[in-house]
Write a protein that holds these residues in place. Structure first.
Motif, PDB file in Angstrom:
ATOM      1  N   HIS A   1      24.320  -1.378 -25.133  1.00  0.00           N
ATOM      2  CA  HIS A   1      25.805  -1.971 -24.907  1.00  0.00           C
ATOM      3  C   HIS A   1      25.594  -3.134 -24.305  1.00  0.00           C
ATOM      4  N   PRO A   2      26.114  -4.101 -24.587  1.00  0.00           N
ATOM      5  CA  PRO A   2      26.588  -5.738 -23.821  1.00  0.00           C
ATOM      6  C   PRO A   2      26.894  -5.173 -22.223  1.00  0.00           C
ATOM      7  N   GLY A   3      26.204  -5.786 -21.008  1.00  0.00           N
ATOM      8  CA  GLY A   3      26.314  -5.781 -20.044  1.00  0.00           C
ATOM      9  C   GLY A   3      26.064  -4.132 -19.113  1.00  0.00           C
ATOM     10  N   TRP A   4      25.055  -3.639 -19.831  1.00  0.00           N
ATOM     11  CA  TRP A   4      24.502  -1.960 -19.391  1.00  0.00           C
ATOM     12  C   TRP A   4      23.817  -2.630 -18.272  1.00  0.00           C
ATOM     13  N   PHE A   5      22.687  -3.731 -18.191  1.00  0.00           N
ATOM     14  CA  PHE A   5      21.935  -4.176 -17.106  1.00  0.00           C
ATOM     15  C   PHE A   5      22.390  -4.195 -16.080  1.00  0.00           C
ATOM     16  N   SER A   6      23.339  -5.321 -15.625  1.00  0.00           N
ATOM     17  CA  SER A   6      24.035  -5.951 -15.013  1.00  0.00           C
ATOM     18  C   SER A   6      24.890  -4.473 -14.124  1.00  0.00           C
ATOM     19  N   ARG A   7      25.820  -3.803 -15.278  1.00  0.00           N
ATOM     20  CA  ARG A   7      26.530  -2.673 -14.095  1.00  0.00           C
ATOM     21  C   ARG A   7      25.806  -1.623 -13.785  1.00  0.00           C
ATOM     22  N   ARG A   8      23.768  -1.210 -13.928  1.00  0.00           N
ATOM     23  CA  ARG A   8      23.101  -0.611 -13.329  1.00  0.00           C
ATOM     24  C   ARG A   8      22.548  -1.535 -11.553  1.00  0.00           C
ATOM     25  N   LEU A   9      22.888  -2.481 -12.263  1.00  0.00           N
ATOM     26  CA  LEU A   9      21.662  -3.488 -11.116  1.00  0.00           C
ATOM     27  C   LEU A   9      23.197  -3.447  -9.972  1.00  0.00           C
ATOM     28  N   LEU A  10      24.846  -3.363 -10.561  1.00  0.00           N
ATOM     29  CA  LEU A  10      25.249  -2.887  -9.328  1.00  0.00           C
ATOM     30  C   LEU A  10      25.228  -1.812  -8.794  1.00  0.00           C
ATOM     31  N   HIS A  11      25.356  -0.549  -9.425  1.00  0.00           N
ATOM     32  CA  HIS A  11      25.844   0.572  -8.820  1.00  0.00           C
ATOM     33  C   HIS A  11      24.354   0.406  -7.797  1.00  0.00           C
ATOM     34  N   GLY A  12      23.047  -0.314  -8.280  1.00  0.00           N
ATOM     35  CA  GLY A  12      21.689   0.046  -7.024  1.00  0.00           C
ATOM     36  C   GLY A  12      22.463  -0.762  -6.145  1.00  0.00           C
TER      37      GLY A  12
END
Length: 213
Positions: A28-39
């Motif tokens: 899905h678009p933006g999945w990596f960005s969300r994981r990075l922000l959560h981390g």
């Protein structure tokens, strides 16, 4: 659609389409960005918790001191800060007590003070654990008179009690040797001598007041 004898035949392309991988969340678009922000948020939260624990430990153990806390522990001074003028001898009423263990010392000093114009009251023997020259005791109203007495006897300690008159107790201790010669008495303004701050208030449950050393 392919049928054989009335039955549907699944073709190769259809079979491959059926078992093709279902797209995962990482597609899905933006999945990596969300994981990075959560981390990042998780790391910051852990850091805040660790800093709070370390800070609390440091405050409890005195490693970190806040200015208000340090100031609150500072003892309030009990020694008068007033600058006293030298009061005339004839305006000072002094009681003389011998705690030096030398026979006749109180009367001898009382006679010398009378010769200097002092109003001498009680003259008697007493005891004390104080080992200096002499103890000078008065209430707040007798501090100017106590200043006068201190200038006539070197090395004395001043103590304040709760008496309401202006009288002064002079308690001669084992370290006493002699009065300051009249011509050498310093009659310039000054402060009371209170070298031992933690013993400034004396117990006046009985008179004379006997401070402990």
């Amino acid at each position: 659609m392919t049928r054989l004898h009335g039955h549907r035949i699944v073709t190769g392309p259809e079979l491959r389409a059926t078992f093709a991988d279902t797209p995962g969340p990482e597609d899905h678009p933006g999945w990596f960005s969300r994981r990075l922000l959560h981390g990042i948020v998780l790391v910051l939260l852990v850091g805040v918790i660790v800093a709070g624990v370390v800070g609390a430990w440091a405050v409890m153990n005195g490693v970190i001191r806040f200015p208000s806390a340090v100031a609150s522990k500072a003892p309030a001074t009990l020694c008068p800060a007033t600058i006293f003028d030298y009061m005339p001898n004839n305006r000072v009423k002094v009681n003389v007590y011998n705690a030096a263990g030398k026979a006749g010392l109180a009367k001898s000093v009382a006679d010398q003070l009378k010769a200097r114009g002092y109003d001498v009251g009680n003259v008697d023997n007493t005891t004390t654990n104080y080992t200096g020259s002499a103890v000078v005791v008065s209430g707040s109203g007798g501090q100017s008179a106590a200043f006068n007495i201190q200038r006539n006897i070197a090395g004395t300690d001043y103590f304040q009690d709760q008496r309401t008159d202006a009288s002064v107790d002079l308690i001669l201790a084992p370290g006493f040797s002699a009065l300051v010669p009249p011509e050498l008495v310093d009659n310039t303004p000054g402060k009371l001598s209170c070298p031992r701050e933690d013993q400034r208030i004396a117990d006046n449950s009985k008179l004379p007041v006997i401070p402990k050393s």
